[in-house]
Motif scaffolding. Structure first.
Motif, PDB file in Angstrom:
ATOM      1  N   GLU A 141     -24.674   7.769 -36.429  1.00 25.88           N
ATOM      2  CA  GLU A 141     -23.371   7.065 -38.285  1.00 25.88           C
ATOM      3  C   GLU A 141     -23.411   5.727 -38.285  1.00 25.88           C
ATOM      4  OE1 GLU A 141     -20.161   7.198 -39.778  1.00 25.88           O
ATOM      5  OE2 GLU A 141     -22.001   9.159 -39.553  1.00 25.88           O
TER       6      GLU A 141
ATOM      7  N   LYS B 175     -21.258  13.674 -44.757  1.00 26.04           N
ATOM      8  CA  LYS B 175     -19.680  12.142 -44.568  1.00 26.04           C
ATOM      9  C   LYS B 175     -20.423  11.742 -43.375  1.00 26.04           C
ATOM     10  CE  LYS B 175     -16.753  15.405 -48.236  1.00 26.04           C
ATOM     11  NZ  LYS B 175     -15.983  15.778 -47.776  1.00 26.04           N
ATOM     12  N   GLN B 176     -20.370  12.099 -42.839  1.00 21.28           N
ATOM     13  CA  GLN B 176     -20.624  11.737 -41.411  1.00 21.28           C
ATOM     14  C   GLN B 176     -21.522  11.828 -40.557  1.00 21.28           C
ATOM     15  OE1 GLN B 176     -16.402  12.331 -39.506  1.00 21.28           O
ATOM     16  NE2 GLN B 176     -16.785  11.309 -37.806  1.00 21.28           N
ATOM     17  N   CYS B 177     -21.621  11.553 -39.364  1.00 22.59           N
ATOM     18  CA  CYS B 177     -23.119  12.177 -38.522  1.00 22.59           C
ATOM     19  C   CYS B 177     -22.140  11.748 -36.876  1.00 22.59           C
ATOM     20  CB  CYS B 177     -24.003  11.321 -38.059  1.00 22.59           C
ATOM     21  SG  CYS B 177     -25.000  11.127 -39.849  1.00 22.59           S
ATOM     22  N   LYS B 178     -21.842  13.041 -36.729  1.00 27.73           N
ATOM     23  CA  LYS B 178     -20.865  13.554 -34.842  1.00 27.73           C
ATOM     24  C   LYS B 178     -22.332  12.447 -33.664  1.00 27.73           C
ATOM     25  CE  LYS B 178     -20.232  17.829 -35.695  1.00 27.73           C
ATOM     26  NZ  LYS B 178     -19.865  19.518 -35.465  1.00 27.73           N
TER      27      LYS B 178
END
Length: 351
Positions: A289, A281-284
Motif C-alpha cells: 500500500e 483503490k487499496q492494498c491490504k
C-alpha cells in the motif's frame, strides 16, 4: 566297535558335543570382537596421527596428571578458544587430549568435538573424515549422523545426505517428534535437490510438483526453480495463501510476463497493483500500500527492499537461503519487506 557305537548313541555324549560347539562359538566370537576392537583402536590412532600439530599444549600434560575429571574442563577451554576465533589453539588441545587416552570411548568423545570444530572452522573434509571414523566405532551415534547429514548438504552431496538420513530413521524411536519433523523436511529437501538435476524435464517437473504438495515447507525453493525453468508451472502452482512470503519472487516480473487469467483471481495481484500495472483503490499489505501511494500520488518513486529472517535463531540476511548460515537449521526464511525511496544517482561528466 559296539562300545563305540553305544557311546555315539549315549545322550550324554550328544549334550557334551553341543556344549563343546557352543563353547567354541563363544570363544571364536570373543576373539573376533577383540580383533575388531584392536582394529578400531588402530584406525583411531592412525586418524589422530594424520593431523599434524606442534607438540603438547603448555600445561595440559601436567593438568591431566593432577585432575580427576580433566576432560570437561579442557573441552570447555577448547570451546572458549574456538568461540574467540582461536581455532588453532582449540585444535591443539583436542589433539593433545586424544593422545593421552588409550580407551576408544574417551577418544571418540574428543573426536566428536574436534570434528565439529573442523566443520565450523571451514575444514569440511577433515570434519567429514572424523565423523566417518567415529561411525565405524559407533554406527548408531545419532548426533554424529545428524552432523554428517548437515555436512553432506553443505558439500552438495545430496545423495549421501539422503542415504545417511536412512541410517537415522532406523533409530527414529529414540527421537522426539520435533526431531522426526526435521528429518521429514530434510528428506524431502534432499529429494528435491536430486530431482533438480534430472535430465528428463517432464519427469523432473512431475516429481517436483509431488514434493511441493507433500512438503509445503519447500514450496518457495520449487517455485523459484519453476519461475526460471518452467514459468507456466510457476503460475499454476502459486499459492493463494501465505503468498506474502513470496512477494520477492513476483516483484521483478515485467507486465508482459503476467498471465492475467491466473493473477486476476489471486490475492497476489496486489503486488502488481502496487506497481501500477492494474487499477485498485487499496492494498491490504502495508508495504504494498505504501508503494501504491507513492506510485499514485507522489512524483518520487519507491521500491521494496527485502530482508530474510531465520525463524529459529532470528538471524537476518540480505539474501535468501534454505539453510540458515548461523544456526544451520533447514527451512524457509521469513520475508521482511521494507518500502524505500528510489535514489537516483546524478551523472557528472568530466567534460
Amino acid at each position: 566297535m559296539g562300545d563305540l557305537s553305544y557311546i555315539y548313541r549315549d545322550p550324554l555324549f550328544g549334550i557334551a558335543t553341543l556344549i563343546a560347539i557352543i563353547a567354541f562359538v563363544l570363544i571364536a566370537d570373543y576373539y573376533r570382537n577383540l580383533y575388531q576392537k584392536k582394529q578400531r583402536q588402530k584406525s583411531l590412532n592412525a586418524l589422530v596421527k594424520s593431523y599434524e600439530h606442534h607438540g603438547i599444549f603448555d600445561g595440559i600434560a601436567e593438568f591431566l596428571k593432577v585432575s580427576k575429571e580433566p576432560i570437561p574442563t579442557l573441552i570447555f577451554l577448547a570451546k572458549s578458544y574456538a568461540k574467540g576465533g582461536n581455532n588453532q589453539q582449540a585444535i591443539k588441545i583436542y589433539l593433545t587430549l586424544i593422545e593421552q587416552f588409550d580407551e576408544s570411548r574417551q577418544k571418540i568423545e574428543i573426536l566428536e568435538e574436534l570434528g565439529l570444530l573442523y566443520v565450523r572452522a571451514g575444514f569440511l573434509q577433515k570434519g567429514k573424515d572424523i565423523f566417518l571414523e567415529i561411525l565405524k566405532n559407533n554406527p548408531k551415534n545419532l548426533k554424529i549422523l545428524a552432523n554428517l547429514v548437515e555436512l553432506y548438504g553443505i558439500l552438495g552431496d545430496y545423495q549421501s545426505a539422503f542415504d545417511t538420513l536412512e541410517c537415522i530413521e532406523e533409530n527414529m524411536g529414540e527421537l522426539s517428534k520435533k526431531d522426526k519433523d526435521k528429518l521429514a523436511l530434510a528428506r524431502e529437501y534432499f529429494r528435491m535437490q536430486m530431482t533438480f538435476i534430472l535430465r528428463d524435464e517432464e519427469e523432473r517437473n512431475t516429481r517436483l510438483i509431488e514434493i511441493l504438495y507433500k512438503e509445503p515447507r519447500v514450496h518457495r525453493v520449487i517455485l523459484n526453480f519453476f519461475k526460471i525453468n518452467a514459468p507456466r508451472l510457476f503460475w499454476e502452482h502459486f499459492p493463494h495463501e501465505d503468498w506474502e512470503n513470496l512477494i520477492d519472487l513476483l516483484w521483478d516480473i515485467p507486465p508482459n510476463k503476467i498471465p492475467l487469467a491466473i493473477i486476476k483471481t489471486s490475492p497476489a495481484i496486489e503486488v502488481f497493483q502496487a506497481k501500477g500495472y492494474f487499477p485498485t483503490k487499496q492494498c491490504k499489505n502495508f508495504s504494498l500500500e505504501t508503494i501504491r501511494l507513492f506510485e499514485t500520488y507522489s512524483n518520487q518513486k519507491a521500491t521494496l527492499s527485502f530482508l530474510y529472517v531465520c525463524p529459529h535463531c532470528q538471524s537476518q540476511f540480505p539474501f535468501d537461503d534454505f539453510r540458515c548460515a548461523v544456526c544451520g537449521e533447514l527451512g524457509e526464511l521469513k520475508l521482511i519487506t521494507k518500502p524505500q525511496r528510489l535514489q537516483y544517482e546524478k551523472n557528472h561528466t568530466l567534460l
